[in-house]
Write a protein that holds these residues in place. Sequence first.
Motif, PDB file in Angstrom:
ATOM      1  N   GLU A 162       0.706  -1.142  -0.169  1.00  0.00           N
ATOM      2  CA  GLU A 162       0.033  -0.087   0.051  1.00  0.00           C
ATOM      3  C   GLU A 162       0.876   1.225  -0.052  1.00  0.00           C
ATOM      4  O   GLU A 162       0.505   2.190  -0.458  1.00  0.00           O
ATOM      5  CB  GLU A 162      -0.975   0.248   1.333  1.00  0.00           C
ATOM      6  N   GLN A 163       1.988   1.377   0.814  1.00  0.00           N
ATOM      7  CA  GLN A 163       2.730   2.245   0.730  1.00  0.00           C
ATOM      8  C   GLN A 163       3.263   2.686  -0.730  1.00  0.00           C
ATOM      9  O   GLN A 163       3.408   3.919  -1.073  1.00  0.00           O
ATOM     10  CB  GLN A 163       3.950   1.886   1.568  1.00  0.00           C
ATOM     11  N   ARG A 164       3.662   1.614  -1.431  1.00  0.00           N
ATOM     12  CA  ARG A 164       4.282   2.034  -2.721  1.00  0.00           C
ATOM     13  C   ARG A 164       3.238   2.274  -3.485  1.00  0.00           C
ATOM     14  O   ARG A 164       3.450   3.389  -4.465  1.00  0.00           O
ATOM     15  CB  ARG A 164       4.768   0.570  -3.357  1.00  0.00           C
ATOM     16  N   LEU A 166       0.502   4.414  -2.629  1.00  0.00           N
ATOM     17  CA  LEU A 166       0.326   5.813  -2.397  1.00  0.00           C
ATOM     18  C   LEU A 166       1.480   6.517  -2.652  1.00  0.00           C
ATOM     19  O   LEU A 166       1.183   7.940  -3.065  1.00  0.00           O
ATOM     20  CB  LEU A 166       0.081   5.620  -0.701  1.00  0.00           C
ATOM     21  N   GLU A 167       2.742   6.389  -2.509  1.00  0.00           N
ATOM     22  CA  GLU A 167       3.748   7.044  -3.097  1.00  0.00           C
ATOM     23  C   GLU A 167       3.868   7.327  -4.680  1.00  0.00           C
ATOM     24  O   GLU A 167       4.361   8.579  -4.880  1.00  0.00           O
ATOM     25  CB  GLU A 167       5.100   6.197  -3.119  1.00  0.00           C
ATOM     26  N   LYS A 168       2.840   6.915  -5.377  1.00  0.00           N
ATOM     27  CA  LYS A 168       2.594   7.389  -6.737  1.00  0.00           C
ATOM     28  C   LYS A 168       1.388   8.495  -6.963  1.00  0.00           C
ATOM     29  O   LYS A 168       1.188   8.998  -8.166  1.00  0.00           O
ATOM     30  CB  LYS A 168       2.390   6.328  -7.645  1.00  0.00           C
ATOM     31  N   LEU A 169       1.030   8.762  -5.775  1.00  0.00           N
ATOM     32  CA  LEU A 169      -0.374   9.753  -5.876  1.00  0.00           C
ATOM     33  C   LEU A 169      -0.147  11.100  -5.606  1.00  0.00           C
ATOM     34  O   LEU A 169       0.967  11.383  -4.986  1.00  0.00           O
ATOM     35  CB  LEU A 169      -1.410   9.086  -5.079  1.00  0.00           C
ATOM     36  N   ARG A 170      -0.671  12.088  -6.082  1.00  0.00           N
ATOM     37  CA  ARG A 170      -0.655  13.580  -5.838  1.00  0.00           C
ATOM     38  C   ARG A 170      -2.239  14.050  -5.556  1.00  0.00           C
ATOM     39  O   ARG A 170      -3.236  13.459  -5.971  1.00  0.00           O
ATOM     40  CB  ARG A 170      -0.053  14.202  -7.005  1.00  0.00           C
ATOM     41  N   VAL A 171      -2.146  14.937  -4.259  1.00  0.00           N
ATOM     42  CA  VAL A 171      -3.508  15.494  -4.073  1.00  0.00           C
ATOM     43  C   VAL A 171      -3.692  17.017  -4.262  1.00  0.00           C
ATOM     44  O   VAL A 171      -2.592  17.575  -3.797  1.00  0.00           O
ATOM     45  CB  VAL A 171      -3.494  15.178  -2.515  1.00  0.00           C
ATOM     46  N   VAL A 172      -4.776  17.457  -4.688  1.00  0.00           N
ATOM     47  CA  VAL A 172      -4.942  18.815  -4.760  1.00  0.00           C
ATOM     48  C   VAL A 172      -5.580  19.396  -3.489  1.00  0.00           C
ATOM     49  O   VAL A 172      -6.488  18.836  -3.170  1.00  0.00           O
ATOM     50  CB  VAL A 172      -5.942  19.082  -5.857  1.00  0.00           C
ATOM     51  N   HIS A 173      -4.965  20.633  -2.804  1.00  0.00           N
ATOM     52  CA  HIS A 173      -5.440  20.931  -1.759  1.00  0.00           C
ATOM     53  C   HIS A 173      -5.950  22.349  -2.016  1.00  0.00           C
ATOM     54  O   HIS A 173      -5.462  23.224  -2.723  1.00  0.00           O
ATOM     55  CB  HIS A 173      -4.298  21.324  -0.749  1.00  0.00           C
ATOM     56  N   THR A 174      -7.154  22.661  -1.419  1.00  0.00           N
ATOM     57  CA  THR A 174      -7.886  23.887  -1.752  1.00  0.00           C
ATOM     58  C   THR A 174      -8.445  24.465  -0.510  1.00  0.00           C
ATOM     59  O   THR A 174      -8.747  23.803   0.598  1.00  0.00           O
ATOM     60  CB  THR A 174      -9.126  23.588  -2.869  1.00  0.00           C
ATOM     61  N   LEU A 204       1.075  12.791  -2.048  1.00  0.00           N
ATOM     62  CA  LEU A 204       0.536  12.146  -1.210  1.00  0.00           C
ATOM     63  C   LEU A 204       1.455  11.853  -0.058  1.00  0.00           C
ATOM     64  O   LEU A 204       1.080  11.835   1.145  1.00  0.00           O
ATOM     65  CB  LEU A 204      -0.496  11.225  -1.333  1.00  0.00           C
ATOM     66  N   VAL A 205       2.693  11.250  -0.236  1.00  0.00           N
ATOM     67  CA  VAL A 205       3.670  10.801   0.343  1.00  0.00           C
ATOM     68  C   VAL A 205       4.991  11.908   0.494  1.00  0.00           C
ATOM     69  O   VAL A 205       5.504  12.118  -0.887  1.00  0.00           O
ATOM     70  CB  VAL A 205       4.063   9.474   0.237  1.00  0.00           C
ATOM     71  N   TRP A 206       5.309  12.221   1.473  1.00  0.00           N
ATOM     72  CA  TRP A 206       6.589  13.271   1.554  1.00  0.00           C
ATOM     73  C   TRP A 206       7.911  12.351   2.067  1.00  0.00           C
ATOM     74  O   TRP A 206       7.917  11.764   2.967  1.00  0.00           O
ATOM     75  CB  TRP A 206       6.246  14.453   2.542  1.00  0.00           C
ATOM     76  N   GLN A 207       8.524  12.524   0.893  1.00  0.00           N
ATOM     77  CA  GLN A 207      10.047  11.819   1.411  1.00  0.00           C
ATOM     78  C   GLN A 207      10.813  12.873   1.823  1.00  0.00           C
ATOM     79  O   GLN A 207      11.675  13.931   0.948  1.00  0.00           O
ATOM     80  CB  GLN A 207      10.620  11.431  -0.069  1.00  0.00           C
ATOM     81  N   HIS A 208      11.059  12.941   3.215  1.00  0.00           N
ATOM     82  CA  HIS A 208      11.789  13.874   3.946  1.00  0.00           C
ATOM     83  C   HIS A 208      13.432  13.772   3.806  1.00  0.00           C
ATOM     84  O   HIS A 208      13.874  12.715   3.460  1.00  0.00           O
ATOM     85  CB  HIS A 208      11.738  13.997   5.307  1.00  0.00           C
ATOM     86  N   ARG A 209      14.177  14.744   3.545  1.00  0.00           N
ATOM     87  CA  ARG A 209      15.927  14.735   3.694  1.00  0.00           C
ATOM     88  C   ARG A 209      16.107  13.648   4.684  1.00  0.00           C
ATOM     89  O   ARG A 209      17.259  13.199   4.752  1.00  0.00           O
ATOM     90  CB  ARG A 209      16.231  16.070   3.670  1.00  0.00           C
ATOM     91  N   SER A 210      15.571  13.829   5.727  1.00  0.00           N
ATOM     92  CA  SER A 210      16.163  13.020   6.762  1.00  0.00           C
ATOM     93  C   SER A 210      15.730  11.457   6.641  1.00  0.00           C
ATOM     94  O   SER A 210      16.417  10.650   7.299  1.00  0.00           O
ATOM     95  CB  SER A 210      15.076  13.114   8.058  1.00  0.00           C
ATOM     96  N   GLY A 211      15.101  11.105   5.415  1.00  0.00           N
ATOM     97  CA  GLY A 211      14.717   9.529   5.277  1.00  0.00           C
ATOM     98  C   GLY A 211      13.523   9.394   5.623  1.00  0.00           C
ATOM     99  O   GLY A 211      12.763   8.193   4.990  1.00  0.00           O
ATOM    100  N   VAL A 212      12.751   9.791   6.349  1.00  0.00           N
ATOM    101  CA  VAL A 212      11.539   9.820   6.829  1.00  0.00           C
ATOM    102  C   VAL A 212      10.493  10.170   6.018  1.00  0.00           C
ATOM    103  O   VAL A 212      10.520  10.991   5.065  1.00  0.00           O
ATOM    104  CB  VAL A 212      11.058  10.705   8.176  1.00  0.00           C
ATOM    105  N   LEU A 239      -7.773   7.126   4.878  1.00  0.00           N
ATOM    106  CA  LEU A 239      -6.293   7.495   5.504  1.00  0.00           C
ATOM    107  C   LEU A 239      -6.342   8.453   6.618  1.00  0.00           C
ATOM    108  O   LEU A 239      -5.773   8.565   7.578  1.00  0.00           O
ATOM    109  CB  LEU A 239      -5.525   7.938   4.252  1.00  0.00           C
ATOM    110  N   MET A 240      -7.397   9.462   6.670  1.00  0.00           N
ATOM    111  CA  MET A 240      -7.445  10.282   7.437  1.00  0.00           C
ATOM    112  C   MET A 240      -7.859   9.575   8.749  1.00  0.00           C
ATOM    113  O   MET A 240      -7.303   9.852   9.985  1.00  0.00           O
ATOM    114  CB  MET A 240      -8.566  11.241   7.288  1.00  0.00           C
ATOM    115  N   ILE A 241      -8.987   8.591   8.653  1.00  0.00           N
ATOM    116  CA  ILE A 241      -9.218   7.541   9.858  1.00  0.00           C
ATOM    117  C   ILE A 241      -8.006   7.055  10.398  1.00  0.00           C
ATOM    118  O   ILE A 241      -8.000   6.834  11.686  1.00  0.00           O
ATOM    119  CB  ILE A 241     -10.403   7.025   9.678  1.00  0.00           C
TER     120      ILE A 241
END
Length: 297
Positions: A162-164, A166-174, A204-212, A239-241
């Motif tokens: 599931e992680q893999r 979600l890593e392909k998705l983008r979300v529009v914020h309004t 949808l998934v943030w790859q931080h510089r820290s690796g997190v 995902l919110m739940i």
Amino acid sequence: MGQTGGISEPEALETVALTPRIGSQVMVDKEALLSGRHAAQIRALLIQRGAVVVRGVALDDEDLRTVARTLGDLRIGSARRGADGAILSEGDGGVLRVTLDERRNPEYARFLFGNQLWHMDGTYEEVPPFATLLAPVRLSQRGGDTLFANTAAAFADLPEEEQRGLEKLRVVHTMQAALFPAKRDCTVEEFALWSSYPQRSHPLVWQHRSGVRSLVLSTSGAYVEGMEPAESHDLLQRLMIHATQDRYVYRHKWQPGDLAIWDNTATMHRVEPFDRDSGRELHRCTLNGEEPVTAPI
């Protein structure tokens, strides 16, 4: 205090975990906090634990600015113009009054009711704020707890397959997605104002510089790009739940003299409902973002 190559090292901070997955209380006095000598340790703890609390330090506005500057780049400055032409700023020298009282904060009070829903700040920016500091000035008799949810821990606990995906998705914020659920009886004019604000697409998934890696979740998330509306709605709701289960959440019950700091890049927050006539007011400093939202490779 230890010595390394003739350079003094700060004493180790005494900390207490507030829940297993998020939140730590730091045992430090006001003088030490203001000095900044523990700033590197507090920053590291903030990234590890999502939220940090200090009790009994009773910071005034100048103290709050001082602590913020030890931890990062205090957002101050440049006032910006909202979509309706109103001038919006970060408050007095970087200290914003968080209150529903429009006499105390005429610029932002009309939007702050949305704080009762789970969100992260700055989803409309390419580089969201790194962290937020919040100190109480006046508290409500009932309600008003602030809750924090660890979106890095929530992502880490998902199945790898599931992680893999979600890593392909983008979300529009309004803005309308962020505010309409908190004010279903809004006027046509209010909804039109919210709709006039800029939109932003983030992974949808943030790859931080820290690796997190963390979920970029917020009520402002309107839809998943390229996904059928019903499927997009169900995924974001699920995902919110998942991310706001008790095991990922720390509830902060405010006391006079508190300071709460959280990592905005991997933590959501919300305030519980309170009497809007209570005069509840907290003062906020925001630390500018340090990295854009980047998708995992």
